[in-house]
Design a protein around this motif. Sequence first.
Motif, PDB file in Angstrom:
ATOM      1  N   GLY A 396       0.800  -1.222   0.000  1.00 47.11           N
ATOM      2  CA  GLY A 396       0.000   0.000   0.000  1.00 47.11           C
ATOM      3  C   GLY A 396       0.828   1.264   0.000  1.00 47.11           C
ATOM      4  N   ASP A 397       2.143   1.125  -0.162  1.00 47.79           N
ATOM      5  CA  ASP A 397       3.024   2.298  -0.147  1.00 47.79           C
ATOM      6  C   ASP A 397       2.963   3.114  -1.434  1.00 47.79           C
ATOM      7  OD1 ASP A 397       4.007   2.013   2.419  1.00 47.79           O
ATOM      8  OD2 ASP A 397       5.707   0.769   1.818  1.00 47.79           O
ATOM      9  N   GLY A 398       2.562   2.484  -2.528  1.00 42.15           N
ATOM     10  CA  GLY A 398       2.520   3.184  -3.801  1.00 42.15           C
ATOM     11  C   GLY A 398       1.497   4.312  -3.792  1.00 42.15           C
ATOM     12  N   THR A 399       1.685   5.253  -4.714  1.00 45.70           N
ATOM     13  CA  THR A 399       0.814   6.419  -4.738  1.00 45.70           C
ATOM     14  C   THR A 399      -0.356   6.230  -5.691  1.00 45.70           C
ATOM     15  OG1 THR A 399       2.223   7.440  -6.422  1.00 45.70           O
ATOM     16  CG2 THR A 399       2.668   8.001  -4.127  1.00 45.70           C
ATOM     17  N   ILE A 400      -1.451   6.878  -5.354  1.00 45.89           N
ATOM     18  CA  ILE A 400      -2.654   6.848  -6.174  1.00 45.89           C
ATOM     19  C   ILE A 400      -2.502   7.846  -7.315  1.00 45.89           C
ATOM     20  CG2 ILE A 400      -5.124   7.420  -6.152  1.00 45.89           C
ATOM     21  CD1 ILE A 400      -5.180   6.368  -3.259  1.00 45.89           C
ATOM     22  N   ARG A 401      -2.885   7.423  -8.516  1.00 49.25           N
ATOM     23  CA  ARG A 401      -2.783   8.276  -9.691  1.00 49.25           C
ATOM     24  C   ARG A 401      -4.158   8.501 -10.317  1.00 49.25           C
ATOM     25  NH1 ARG A 401       1.879   4.940 -10.244  1.00 49.25           N
ATOM     26  NH2 ARG A 401       3.802   6.137 -10.040  1.00 49.25           N
ATOM     27  N   ALA A 402      -4.244   9.551 -11.108  1.00 49.66           N
ATOM     28  CA  ALA A 402      -5.477   9.841 -11.835  1.00 49.66           C
ATOM     29  C   ALA A 402      -5.692   8.813 -12.940  1.00 49.66           C
ATOM     30  CB  ALA A 402      -5.422  11.247 -12.421  1.00 49.66           C
ATOM     31  N   ASN A 403      -6.945   8.719 -13.377  1.00 49.73           N
ATOM     32  CA  ASN A 403      -7.334   7.836 -14.477  1.00 49.73           C
ATOM     33  C   ASN A 403      -7.040   6.379 -14.155  1.00 49.73           C
ATOM     34  OD1 ASN A 403      -8.197  10.065 -16.090  1.00 49.73           O
ATOM     35  ND2 ASN A 403      -6.044  10.469 -16.588  1.00 49.73           N
ATOM     36  N   THR A 404      -7.476   5.990 -12.965  1.00 47.85           N
ATOM     37  CA  THR A 404      -7.333   4.612 -12.506  1.00 47.85           C
ATOM     38  C   THR A 404      -8.692   4.103 -12.036  1.00 47.85           C
ATOM     39  OG1 THR A 404      -6.623   5.482 -10.346  1.00 47.85           O
ATOM     40  CG2 THR A 404      -4.896   4.772 -11.857  1.00 47.85           C
ATOM     41  N   ALA A 405      -8.905   2.801 -12.167  1.00 45.44           N
ATOM     42  CA  ALA A 405     -10.159   2.179 -11.750  1.00 45.44           C
ATOM     43  C   ALA A 405      -9.935   1.374 -10.482  1.00 45.44           C
ATOM     44  CB  ALA A 405     -10.723   1.296 -12.867  1.00 45.44           C
ATOM     45  N   TRP A 406     -10.974   1.306  -9.665  1.00 44.13           N
ATOM     46  CA  TRP A 406     -10.858   0.714  -8.338  1.00 44.13           C
ATOM     47  C   TRP A 406     -12.068  -0.143  -8.017  1.00 44.13           C
ATOM     48  CZ3 TRP A 406      -6.560   1.686  -5.266  1.00 44.13           C
ATOM     49  CH2 TRP A 406      -5.680   2.645  -5.788  1.00 44.13           C
ATOM     50  N   SER A 407     -11.823  -1.185  -7.254  1.00 44.82           N
ATOM     51  CA  SER A 407     -12.900  -1.955  -6.655  1.00 44.82           C
ATOM     52  C   SER A 407     -13.005  -1.479  -5.212  1.00 44.82           C
ATOM     53  CB  SER A 407     -12.575  -3.447  -6.708  1.00 44.82           C
ATOM     54  OG  SER A 407     -13.687  -4.187  -7.096  1.00 44.82           O
TER      55      SER A 407
END
Length: 456
Positions: A396-407
């Motif tokens: 979970g250390d990675g960063t969240i980016r725009a234009n991504t899909a999530w459950s």
Amino acid sequence: MAKAITKAAALAGMALAALPATAQATAPIIMSETEGVAPALPAILSPRERAELENRILADRLDRIIPEIMRAEGIDLWLLVAREYFEEPVVATMLDAENMHARRRTILIFHDPGEGKPVERLTVSRYGLGGLFAPSWNPESQPDQWQAVGDIIAARDPARIAINSSDLSQFADGMTLSQYERFMSALPPALHPRVVSGEGLAIRWLESRTPEEMTLYPTIVRIAHAVIGEAFSRKVITPGVTTAEQVQWWYRDRLMQLGLDPWFHPSVAIQRQGADGMMDGDTVIQPGDLLWTDFGITYLRLNTDTQHVAYVLKPGETEAPAGLRAGLANSNKVQDILTSHFAVGRSGNEVLAMARAEAIAAGLDPSIYTHPIGHHGHGAGPAIGFWDNQNGDPRGDGTIRANTAWSIELTSYAAVPEWGGQRVDFRTEEDAFFDGARVRFIDGRQTEITLIPSTP
């Protein structure tokens, strides 16, 4: 804001124009915060229509995403290697629809020459790949495939050479030991120090969703919602007769009829007043049961992942007990809290901690285990919690980016008065899209418990 909406609409229109005629007749379904009750099943494309659409989307992804991520990661050359029936996760998503597997050893090279020039896309293999990569190996003049790779790289003299090797991410660990050894033996020794991990490239390639994909995604999720609507109905369930396991296998039969694939075996379980935990297998569904399902499909190279709940009405009942309805509403509140903390550059662990703290302060009892989705059901990108770990995790250390899909996958627990204060698990999961500013559900979310009559 108006300009951004206009641009998005234009891109959606361009994607729709590229759809086969059958798809145009039934599309597009627009992203919505409201989920329909027992929605109609959208038309399913023929294999040929699917292939045409998948190839268009792949070509657009290669043109759009590759230059962006290579320049963002500071990589001059990216080497990808796969063998027949042993495709690594990234290469598998770069094969055109007619090439279902790598042939013999398939080697792909992306080279950015800089100065604004187009990124080269080369394939060092005996077979072409749908015209998306330029064939760059003549076995008659150079029988050694690996030496051909070494010569191509040496001629371009890249400053940083990325290979897919990662201890943390399975999506970026496609270079096997034998292939690495052969590659390094063919690469000039002076270039060895320039070899680096392509972890960032692999994750960004897989997690990035394009406007064309997001035009299609609501229809894909709607198909999953429609099949769940069938499963949670009297068409499939006869209270007092049907078992949880029978509903699971009904899903598999239904997908086979539709020409669709599950990406995991569906789950169906029962919570019942006076019974501990979840019951499944040969347990017979009865009036008064709270049902739960976890179901996902793969279609047009994108995946869905959905968890819904249903209540089997007792004779004379017209709605689920208030305590059960309140329990689902609690999980909806956790969804809202979680998605409000999404921000570009924030890590999955940070979002988890912030969401849990706010939900607990609001008197909720949450467990959050949200994950990216796209080419894979449990997709590339930072995790936001795990069901068995509600603290920080390296994944979970990675960063969240725009234009991504999530459950948006989570649960909350609540005592149900009508069940004598029994603690009930209200699991929910809905697919969503983060555009960099806000999270939107792709085809709505469940806010009302599905009702199954006890009599026809």
